[in-house]
Design an enzyme around this catalytic site. Structure first.
Site, PDB file in Angstrom:
ATOM      1  N   ASN A   8       0.869  -1.179   0.000  1.00  0.00           N
ATOM      2  CA  ASN A   8       0.000   0.000   0.000  1.00  0.00           C
ATOM      3  C   ASN A   8       0.906   1.229   0.000  1.00  0.00           C
ATOM      4  O   ASN A   8       1.530   1.533   1.013  1.00  0.00           O
ATOM      5  CB  ASN A   8      -0.884  -0.035   1.256  1.00  0.00           C
ATOM      6  CG  ASN A   8      -1.730   1.219   1.415  1.00  0.00           C
ATOM      7  OD1 ASN A   8      -1.787   2.058   0.511  1.00  0.00           O
ATOM      8  ND2 ASN A   8      -2.385   1.344   2.559  1.00  0.00           N
ATOM      9  N   LYS A  10       0.025   4.235  -0.165  1.00  0.00           N
ATOM     10  CA  LYS A  10      -0.620   5.387   0.467  1.00  0.00           C
ATOM     11  C   LYS A  10      -0.430   6.625  -0.428  1.00  0.00           C
ATOM     12  O   LYS A  10      -0.421   6.490  -1.649  1.00  0.00           O
ATOM     13  CB  LYS A  10      -0.088   5.574   1.892  1.00  0.00           C
ATOM     14  CG  LYS A  10      -0.198   4.263   2.708  1.00  0.00           C
ATOM     15  CD  LYS A  10       0.079   4.402   4.163  1.00  0.00           C
ATOM     16  CE  LYS A  10      -0.088   3.049   4.844  1.00  0.00           C
ATOM     17  NZ  LYS A  10       0.080   3.112   6.289  1.00  0.00           N
ATOM     18  N   HIS A  92      -9.376   1.079   5.141  1.00  0.00           N
ATOM     19  CA  HIS A  92      -8.088   1.244   5.822  1.00  0.00           C
ATOM     20  C   HIS A  92      -8.274   2.198   7.005  1.00  0.00           C
ATOM     21  O   HIS A  92      -9.073   3.138   6.926  1.00  0.00           O
ATOM     22  CB  HIS A  92      -7.054   1.793   4.840  1.00  0.00           C
ATOM     23  CG  HIS A  92      -5.662   1.763   5.401  1.00  0.00           C
ATOM     24  ND1 HIS A  92      -5.207   2.692   6.296  1.00  0.00           N
ATOM     25  CD2 HIS A  92      -4.639   0.872   5.212  1.00  0.00           C
ATOM     26  CE1 HIS A  92      -3.953   2.396   6.628  1.00  0.00           C
ATOM     27  NE2 HIS A  92      -3.587   1.299   5.989  1.00  0.00           N
ATOM     28  N   GLU A  94      -6.624   4.587   8.022  1.00  0.00           N
ATOM     29  CA  GLU A  94      -6.398   6.007   7.712  1.00  0.00           C
ATOM     30  C   GLU A  94      -7.625   6.622   7.063  1.00  0.00           C
ATOM     31  O   GLU A  94      -7.916   7.811   7.248  1.00  0.00           O
ATOM     32  CB  GLU A  94      -5.139   6.142   6.834  1.00  0.00           C
ATOM     33  CG  GLU A  94      -3.876   5.899   7.672  1.00  0.00           C
ATOM     34  CD  GLU A  94      -2.712   5.299   6.926  1.00  0.00           C
ATOM     35  OE1 GLU A  94      -2.694   5.325   5.682  1.00  0.00           O
ATOM     36  OE2 GLU A  94      -1.799   4.780   7.610  1.00  0.00           O
ATOM     37  N   GLU A 162      -4.937  -4.931  10.622  1.00  0.00           N
ATOM     38  CA  GLU A 162      -3.922  -3.901  10.830  1.00  0.00           C
ATOM     39  C   GLU A 162      -4.197  -3.175  12.145  1.00  0.00           C
ATOM     40  O   GLU A 162      -5.040  -2.261  12.186  1.00  0.00           O
ATOM     41  CB  GLU A 162      -3.940  -2.888   9.675  1.00  0.00           C
ATOM     42  CG  GLU A 162      -3.629  -3.493   8.330  1.00  0.00           C
ATOM     43  CD  GLU A 162      -3.049  -2.455   7.363  1.00  0.00           C
ATOM     44  OE1 GLU A 162      -2.030  -2.778   6.749  1.00  0.00           O
ATOM     45  OE2 GLU A 162      -3.601  -1.351   7.256  1.00  0.00           O
ATOM     46  N   GLY A 168       3.018   2.194  10.764  1.00  0.00           N
ATOM     47  CA  GLY A 168       4.010   3.255  10.626  1.00  0.00           C
ATOM     48  C   GLY A 168       4.770   3.576  11.894  1.00  0.00           C
ATOM     49  O   GLY A 168       5.441   4.602  11.979  1.00  0.00           O
ATOM     50  N   SER A 207       3.847  -2.217  10.203  1.00  0.00           N
ATOM     51  CA  SER A 207       5.295  -2.309  10.444  1.00  0.00           C
ATOM     52  C   SER A 207       5.896  -3.650  10.024  1.00  0.00           C
ATOM     53  O   SER A 207       6.831  -4.142  10.661  1.00  0.00           O
ATOM     54  CB  SER A 207       5.613  -2.000  11.912  1.00  0.00           C
ATOM     55  OG  SER A 207       5.255  -0.667  12.223  1.00  0.00           O
TER      56      SER A 207
END
Ligand code: 13P
Length: 248
Positions: A8, A10, A92, A94, A162, A168, A207
């Site tokens: 991904n 992003k 996701h 985010e 996730e 991250g 990660s």
């Protein structure tokens, strides 16, 4: 079941980044797993062109629930498909955070993905506060029930676990914690889909990097990874592809 290494990107990458596709395909011309890159929408068509004839498949990071219409700035599943993508990441964390996407909206987008002939990669995951309060499985169960509509099959649905706090951050759950959630996901899917649930790929994301991929891929019910930062460079993502191929 063929395992899946999904990247991904992003909101990263420009046309210059497409060189990573050739580098990845050259280093891993015949991986034992599926390899997918999900670039920003601006690069889908170009990446699909660059990936032609290689094992690299191309996906999107989101789509609108409607097929067309007055939705400035949005992209439909049909348009994603038309650009050359075969997969789409949905829900996701985010997007759930930045755009306040709800489980119901993710479910509607998942139906749109299937309508267009795309594989939906539906993301679930708890926040750190939710894990600390012991609510992880409740949260995951609720997200799974609300975000995955009726009609899922192992050919059209991938689930990505996730944990929000692992994205991250360089932090990952313990292998036992990953195993617990993935076992739970498999059980819940089996209750809904029966025997076909055994074929639904369950990805871990958060990660994942070359140094921890092998141990994560050895966890029961982990059928691949959804990789953010480490998918941007062919060398790193290639190492993760190699680790998954070795586990396949
Ligand atoms: P990182 O691999 O950068 O932690 O991102 C994970 C992720 O959100 C993939 O969708």
């Amino acid at each position: 079941m063929k395992k899946l290494a999904a990247g991904n990107w992003k909101m990263n990458g420009t046309a210059a980044s497409l060189a990573e596709v050739a580098a990845l395909a050259q280093a891993h011309p015949a991986p034992a797993c599926e390899v997918l890159l999900c670039p920003p929408a601006t690069l889908i068509a170009q990446m699909a062109y660059h990936a032609k004839g290689t094992p690299v498949k191309v996906g999107a990071q989101d789509c609108h629930a409607n097929a067309s219409g007055a939705h400035t700035g949005d992209i439909s599943a049909e348009q994603v498909k038309d650009a050359g993508a075969g997969h789409v990441i949905l829900g996701h964390s985010e997007r759930r955070t930045d755009h306040k996407e709800t489980d119901a909206q993710v479910a509607a987008k998942t139906l749109a993905a299937w309508r267009a002939g795309l594989v939906a990669i539906v993301c679930v995951g708890e926040t750190e506060a939710e894990r600390d309060s012991g609510a992880t499985l409740d949260v995951i169960g609720r997200q799974l029930a609300g975000s995955v509509p009726e009609g899922a099959t192992s050919a059209t649905l991938v689930i990505a676990y996730e944990p929000v706090w692992a994205i991250g951050t360089g932090r990952t759950p313990t292998l036992a914690e990953i195993a617990e959630v993935h076992h739970f996901l498999r059980e819940r899917l089996t209750a809904r889909l029966g025997a076909d649930a055994a074929g639904v790929r369950l990805l871990y994301g958060g990660s994942v990097k070359p140094s921890n991929a092998t141990e994560i891929f050895a966890v029961a019910n982990v059928d691949g990874a959804l990789v953010g930062g480490a998918s941007l460079k062919a060398a790193d993502f290639g190492a993760i592809v190699a680790a998954l191929s070795a586990a396949a």
